[in-house]
Scaffold this motif. Structure first.
Motif, mmCIF file in Angstrom:
data_model
loop_
_atom_site.group_PDB
_atom_site.id
_atom_site.type_symbol
_atom_site.label_atom_id
_atom_site.label_comp_id
_atom_site.label_asym_id
_atom_site.label_seq_id
_atom_site.Cartn_x
_atom_site.Cartn_y
_atom_site.Cartn_z
ATOM 1 N N GLY A 7 11.451 0.108 -14.115
ATOM 2 C CA GLY A 7 10.779 0.945 -15.102
ATOM 3 C C GLY A 7 11.317 2.354 -15.226
ATOM 4 N N ARG A 18 6.149 4.305 -17.033
ATOM 5 C CA ARG A 18 5.374 3.505 -16.097
ATOM 6 C C ARG A 18 6.333 2.704 -15.231
ATOM 7 N NH1 ARG A 18 0.893 -1.313 -16.801
ATOM 8 N NH2 ARG A 18 2.746 -2.519 -17.316
ATOM 9 N N SER A 20 6.937 -0.107 -12.209
ATOM 10 C CA SER A 20 6.319 -1.304 -11.666
ATOM 11 C C SER A 20 6.952 -1.644 -10.327
ATOM 12 C CB SER A 20 6.493 -2.487 -12.620
ATOM 13 O OG SER A 20 5.851 -2.258 -13.849
ATOM 14 N N CYS A 21 6.152 -2.238 -9.463
ATOM 15 C CA CYS A 21 6.623 -2.678 -8.153
ATOM 16 C C CYS A 21 6.138 -4.112 -7.973
ATOM 17 C CB CYS A 21 6.061 -1.773 -7.071
ATOM 18 S SG CYS A 21 6.504 -2.270 -5.386
ATOM 19 N N TRP A 35 4.164 4.968 -3.428
ATOM 20 C CA TRP A 35 5.377 5.387 -4.114
ATOM 21 C C TRP A 35 5.901 6.640 -3.432
ATOM 22 C CZ3 TRP A 35 7.914 2.660 -7.835
ATOM 23 C CH2 TRP A 35 7.209 1.635 -8.479
ATOM 24 N N SER A 70 -1.832 2.324 -9.452
ATOM 25 C CA SER A 70 -2.778 1.219 -9.609
ATOM 26 C C SER A 70 -2.111 -0.055 -9.108
ATOM 27 C CB SER A 70 -3.203 1.068 -11.073
ATOM 28 O OG SER A 70 -2.074 0.773 -11.895
ATOM 29 N N ARG A 71 -2.894 -1.114 -9.042
ATOM 30 C CA ARG A 71 -2.335 -2.392 -8.616
ATOM 31 C C ARG A 71 -3.114 -3.535 -9.257
ATOM 32 N NH1 ARG A 71 -2.598 -2.451 -2.359
ATOM 33 N NH2 ARG A 71 -1.797 -4.589 -2.603
ATOM 34 N N THR A 77 1.559 -6.984 -8.224
ATOM 35 C CA THR A 77 2.296 -5.855 -8.780
ATOM 36 C C THR A 77 1.505 -4.565 -8.635
ATOM 37 O OG1 THR A 77 3.357 -7.312 -10.404
ATOM 38 C CG2 THR A 77 3.481 -4.952 -10.819
ATOM 39 N N TYR A 79 1.699 -0.281 -9.786
ATOM 40 C CA TYR A 79 2.227 0.530 -10.889
ATOM 41 C C TYR A 79 2.127 2.013 -10.563
ATOM 42 C CZ TYR A 79 1.262 -3.881 -13.282
ATOM 43 O OH TYR A 79 1.201 -5.200 -13.635
ATOM 44 N N GLN A 81 1.888 5.119 -13.209
ATOM 45 C CA GLN A 81 1.902 5.692 -14.551
ATOM 46 C C GLN A 81 2.155 7.181 -14.433
ATOM 47 O OE1 GLN A 81 1.550 4.210 -17.689
ATOM 48 N NE2 GLN A 81 2.083 6.254 -18.442
ATOM 49 N N CYS A 95 9.064 2.105 -4.195
ATOM 50 C CA CYS A 95 7.766 1.619 -3.768
ATOM 51 C C CYS A 95 7.905 1.073 -2.352
ATOM 52 C CB CYS A 95 7.197 0.560 -4.716
ATOM 53 S SG CYS A 95 8.188 -0.927 -4.927
#
Length: 123
Positions: A7, A18, A20-21, A35, A70-71, A77, A79, A81, A95
């Motif tokens: 991302g 955003r 992603s992981c 992160w 968030s997750r 996954t 995230y 943002q 991450c």
């Protein structure tokens, strides 16, 4: 758990991205996820962390109010943002996951790391 971050990209100051992981395996809900970021010539630095259920989060002071972690455990996954981005947010973002609580001392407490994704914020 194996992690893959994605991302990253180039964004102007004030813009958003955003990250992603994506995690492999069924054990993702067991892991606290964080992160980190590393700017050129600097150490890897904490950005945000989220607990296993997603009910608790903590942030680096300089990103509070701009970044949201968030997750989605159903999607394995996590995230990040990032809004109202600044040139000083430029870094490689990683991450990481640990099979433990949200409270940690440093990078050494994390067992698994993604490969990093480059974020560049232009002024």
């Amino acid at each position: 758990v194996q992690l893959q971050a994605s991302g990253g990209g180039l964004v102007q100051a004030g813009g958003s991205l955003r990250l992603s992981c994506a995690a492999s395996g069924r054990s993702f809900p067991r892991y606290t996820v964080a992160w980190f970021r590393q700017a050129p010539g600097k150490e890897r630095d904490f950005v945000a962390v989220i607990n296993r259920s997603g009910s608790s989060t903590y942030y680096k002071d300089s990103v509070t109010g701009r970044f949201t972690i968030s997750r989605d455990n159903a999607k394995n996954t996590a995230y990040l943002q990032m809004n109202n981005m600044k040139p000083e947010d430029t870094a490689v973002y990683y991450c990481a996951a640990r099979d433990g609580s949200i409270y940690f001392s440093g990078v050494e407490d994390f067992d698994s790391w993604g490969q990093g994704t480059l974020v560049t914020v232009s002024s």
